[in-house]
Design a protein around this motif. Structure first.
Motif, PDB file in Angstrom:
ATOM      1  N   MET A 443       0.833  -1.179   0.092  1.00  0.00           N
ATOM      2  CA  MET A 443       0.187   0.099   0.145  1.00  0.00           C
ATOM      3  C   MET A 443       1.055   1.148  -0.126  1.00  0.00           C
ATOM      4  O   MET A 443       0.544   2.197  -0.567  1.00  0.00           O
ATOM      5  N   CYS A 444       1.863   1.028   0.730  1.00  0.00           N
ATOM      6  CA  CYS A 444       2.959   2.366   0.862  1.00  0.00           C
ATOM      7  C   CYS A 444       3.600   2.562  -0.687  1.00  0.00           C
ATOM      8  O   CYS A 444       3.590   3.694  -0.846  1.00  0.00           O
ATOM      9  N   PHE A 445       3.862   1.514  -1.195  1.00  0.00           N
ATOM     10  CA  PHE A 445       4.418   1.680  -2.800  1.00  0.00           C
ATOM     11  C   PHE A 445       3.428   2.231  -3.506  1.00  0.00           C
ATOM     12  O   PHE A 445       3.822   2.989  -4.278  1.00  0.00           O
ATOM     13  N   GLY A 446       1.934   2.020  -3.249  1.00  0.00           N
ATOM     14  CA  GLY A 446       1.129   2.647  -3.825  1.00  0.00           C
ATOM     15  C   GLY A 446       1.061   3.938  -3.794  1.00  0.00           C
ATOM     16  O   GLY A 446       0.544   4.943  -4.838  1.00  0.00           O
ATOM     17  N   ILE A 447       1.016   4.604  -2.710  1.00  0.00           N
ATOM     18  CA  ILE A 447       1.047   5.823  -2.270  1.00  0.00           C
ATOM     19  C   ILE A 447       2.272   6.558  -2.964  1.00  0.00           C
ATOM     20  O   ILE A 447       2.372   7.598  -3.496  1.00  0.00           O
ATOM     21  N   ALA A 448       3.634   6.069  -2.651  1.00  0.00           N
ATOM     22  CA  ALA A 448       4.685   6.604  -3.035  1.00  0.00           C
ATOM     23  C   ALA A 448       4.620   6.669  -4.731  1.00  0.00           C
ATOM     24  O   ALA A 448       5.130   7.514  -5.518  1.00  0.00           O
ATOM     25  N   ALA A 449       4.091   5.554  -5.391  1.00  0.00           N
ATOM     26  CA  ALA A 449       3.798   5.733  -6.901  1.00  0.00           C
ATOM     27  C   ALA A 449       2.976   6.682  -7.301  1.00  0.00           C
ATOM     28  O   ALA A 449       3.138   7.186  -8.473  1.00  0.00           O
ATOM     29  N   SER A 450       2.087   6.993  -6.503  1.00  0.00           N
ATOM     30  CA  SER A 450       1.172   8.161  -7.017  1.00  0.00           C
ATOM     31  C   SER A 450       1.509   9.549  -6.503  1.00  0.00           C
ATOM     32  O   SER A 450       0.923  10.378  -6.998  1.00  0.00           O
ATOM     33  N   THR A 451       2.515   9.639  -5.788  1.00  0.00           N
ATOM     34  CA  THR A 451       3.021  11.078  -5.576  1.00  0.00           C
ATOM     35  C   THR A 451       4.473  11.357  -5.894  1.00  0.00           C
ATOM     36  O   THR A 451       4.661  12.050  -6.885  1.00  0.00           O
ATOM     37  N   PHE A 452       5.592  10.937  -5.433  1.00  0.00           N
ATOM     38  CA  PHE A 452       7.079  11.342  -5.578  1.00  0.00           C
ATOM     39  C   PHE A 452       7.311  10.568  -6.904  1.00  0.00           C
ATOM     40  O   PHE A 452       8.179  11.162  -7.690  1.00  0.00           O
ATOM     41  N   ALA A 453       7.182   9.471  -7.399  1.00  0.00           N
ATOM     42  CA  ALA A 453       7.491   8.675  -8.395  1.00  0.00           C
ATOM     43  C   ALA A 453       7.153   9.525  -9.764  1.00  0.00           C
ATOM     44  O   ALA A 453       8.303   9.972 -10.550  1.00  0.00           O
TER      45      ALA A 453
END
Length: 539
Positions: A443-453
């Motif tokens: 889930m944290c990967f999903g948030i990182a993928a939606s913001t900083f990436a």
């Protein structure tokens, strides 16, 4: 409070004392904020590669993925493949430019191109959100592990775990953390390979491929738990192993049930699979505690070299995880089914690997596996706390609130921040104690993928990106991904008619990208794009 496994506990305590000593030793190498944040950029690429491996192989990889494979089968290997594949992407797209264009944090890259206080605050807030949520599975995993070893209450164990994590950051800074992460990376790899070798020789006649062939005839515990009342188990023949006989009886009685290599059991439809893979593939490119490691080396060449070492380590590790996961399923078959029937799915997933260690080598192997798992959790947790406190202290305190503050004041602020963030993560760990740690991390990967990436990739590769586009992308990506993440935790099936998936990336990534592109095309502030791009891609 009793000591249920004194030998295993002793091995764990020795490893923890070593970890705290290395942190204390690192303190002697830490005299400035640059030392605290990124070890003064003095880390060798080989050491950094192993440290990134240790930092990345968190509780999710060591306990969660192998445990999830043990319960569900091959489907849960999607997470490991995503964890691994993402590194290839980071190596090609980001490692070099990130090192060349920044100093300490993700915000440095954005501010280096666009300037401005608003970006510093927004980047800091996003870093803290991702970091705190990522810290939760480390504390949850550590809590369950102490519970298994000591028989202590979960509430007590999470407090102890959080205290050790906070203490290590306050003591050591980045130099001590780097050595700890590298040593812990080696411990993790050795522990997983030890389980693989022991399982292969003790239960499968020394043939690793026997694990795969037997898994093809085994109904995963999640599917078997519902039909156990109808299973007829024959008497165990002389010299046969009980759990294998039980697995054969389940398969014989229910030919229609999936086997351990049947895809689509954990992620039942294509949208869940796409969302998970998208989140994992882009997620590493947005994880602050991973990206900060690229600033601990001398130059872009060293950053790439470190990433290559990490990729080789991960390839070996995740292949071993697949075999160990299948072996765990078959060796602990009745125990895992009982735990599932008792409604203890979170515990079954997170404790399957320590239980396997105990089944194969008693307390000594349990102790080594516990030390490996604790190494994974501590190493990731400390990396997270350092990336968050660096962002708080460097981006906000020194960058905005008190630009004239002394080095000492910034260090004190960073360490106070570590205490506050540990307490916040501790509270969240009590709320989310029954979640699988691998799912929490995904889930944290999903948030990182939606913001900083998307923001970072476009910052170093697209001249037309504007400051307003970055702000829009971060805000929209964060709101969308957090909304769907907390809907999943609260078991809400849909939001405004949109179905809640297992990972928020399928909604968060397109929403962020669309916001970035549309707003960038409508606005003009591209920052110092030409000079920034030249710096990012030099060499």
């Amino acid at each position: 409070m009793g000591f249920e496994n004194p030998i295993a506990f002793s091995i764990l305590v020795v490893s923890l004392i070593l970890v705290v000593y290395i942190s204390w030793w690192g303190k002697k190498q830490t005299s400035t904020t640059t030392d605290f944040y990124v070890a003064g950029g003095k880390i060798s690429p080989r050491l950094n590669g192993w440290a990134m491996f240790g930092d990345y192989c968190s509780a999710a990889s060591f306990l969660g993925v192998a445990g999830a494979i043990a319960l569900v089968g091959i489907d849960s290997w999607w997470i490991a493949i995503g964890f691994f594949g993402a590194w290839i992407f980071v190596l090609v797209a980001l490692a070099g430019p990130l090192k060349s264009s920044g100093k300490f944090t993700v915000a440095d890259v954005l501010v280096g191109r666009f300037g401005g206080r608003s970006l510093k605050f927004l980047a800091m807030f996003t870093t803290v959100v991702i970091g705190t949520l990522y810290l939760v599975p480390q504390i949850v995993g550590a809590g369950h592990l102490f519970q298994l070893l000591l028989g202590w209450d979960y509430m007590v164990t999470v407090f102890v775990s959080a205290f050790i994590m906070g203490l290590m950051v306050i003591l050591g800074g980045m130099m001590g953390t780097t050595y700890n992460q590298a040593i812990q990376g080696v411990i993790l790899l050795v522990a997983m390979l030890l389980l693989f070798v022991l399982a292969t020789f003790v239960y499968f006649g020394g043939n690793p491929f026997a694990i795969i062939s037997q898994a093809m005839d085994t109904v995963p515990p999640t599917a078997a738990a519902g039909v156990m009342a109808q299973v007829v188990v024959p008497p165990t023949p002389e010299g046969a192993y009980g759990p294998f006989v039980l697995a054969e009886a389940v398969r014989a009685g229910f030919a229609n049930l999936p086997d351990a290599l049947t895809p689509g059991v954990a992620t039942p439809d294509v949208w869940n699979q796409v969302s998970l893979v998208l989140g994992l593939l882009l997620g590493v490119a947005g994880l602050p505690h991973i990206l900060i490691r690229f600033y601990t080396v001398k130059d872009a060449k060293d950053a790439k070299k470190g990433a290559e070492i990490t990729i080789i380590g991960l390839a070996v590790f995740y292949i071993a995880v697949l075999f160990v996961g299948f072996a765990t399923m078959m060796i602990l078959y009745p125990e895992l089914i009982k735990m599932l029937q008792a409604g203890q799915r979170g515990q079954a997933t997170n404790l399957a690997i320590p239980m396997l260690g105990q089944a194969m080598g008693g307390e000594v192997v349990l102790g080594l596996i516990a030390a490996g798992a604790m190494a994974a959790m501590l190493s990731t947790a400390v990396g997270l706390l350092i990336s968050m406190t660096t962002s708080l202290s460097h981006d906000v305190y020194a960058g905005v609130l008190r630009p004239n503050s002394t080095d000492r004041e910034r260090l004190v602020f960073a360490k106070l921040g570590a205490v506050v963030l540990t307490v916040i993560a501790l509270v969240a760990s009590i709320w989310l104690k029954d979640q699988n740690v691998a799912i929490l991390v995904a889930m944290c990967f999903g948030i990182a993928a939606s913001t900083f990436a998307p923001v970072l990739i476009l910052s170093v590769w697209w001249k037309g990106l504007t400051k307003e586009g970055v702000i829009a992308g971060l805000v929209v990506g964060l709101i969308v991904s957090l909304t769907f993440t907390f809907a999943r935790f609260s078991a809400v099936p849909e939001i405004a008619g949109i179905r809640v998936l297992g990972n928020p990336a399928l909604y968060g990534v397109p929403a962020a990208l669309l916001s970035i592109i549309v707003v960038s095309l409508l606005t003009k502030n591209t920052g110092n794009a030409r000079e920034f791009m030249a710096a990012a891609h030099r060499g």
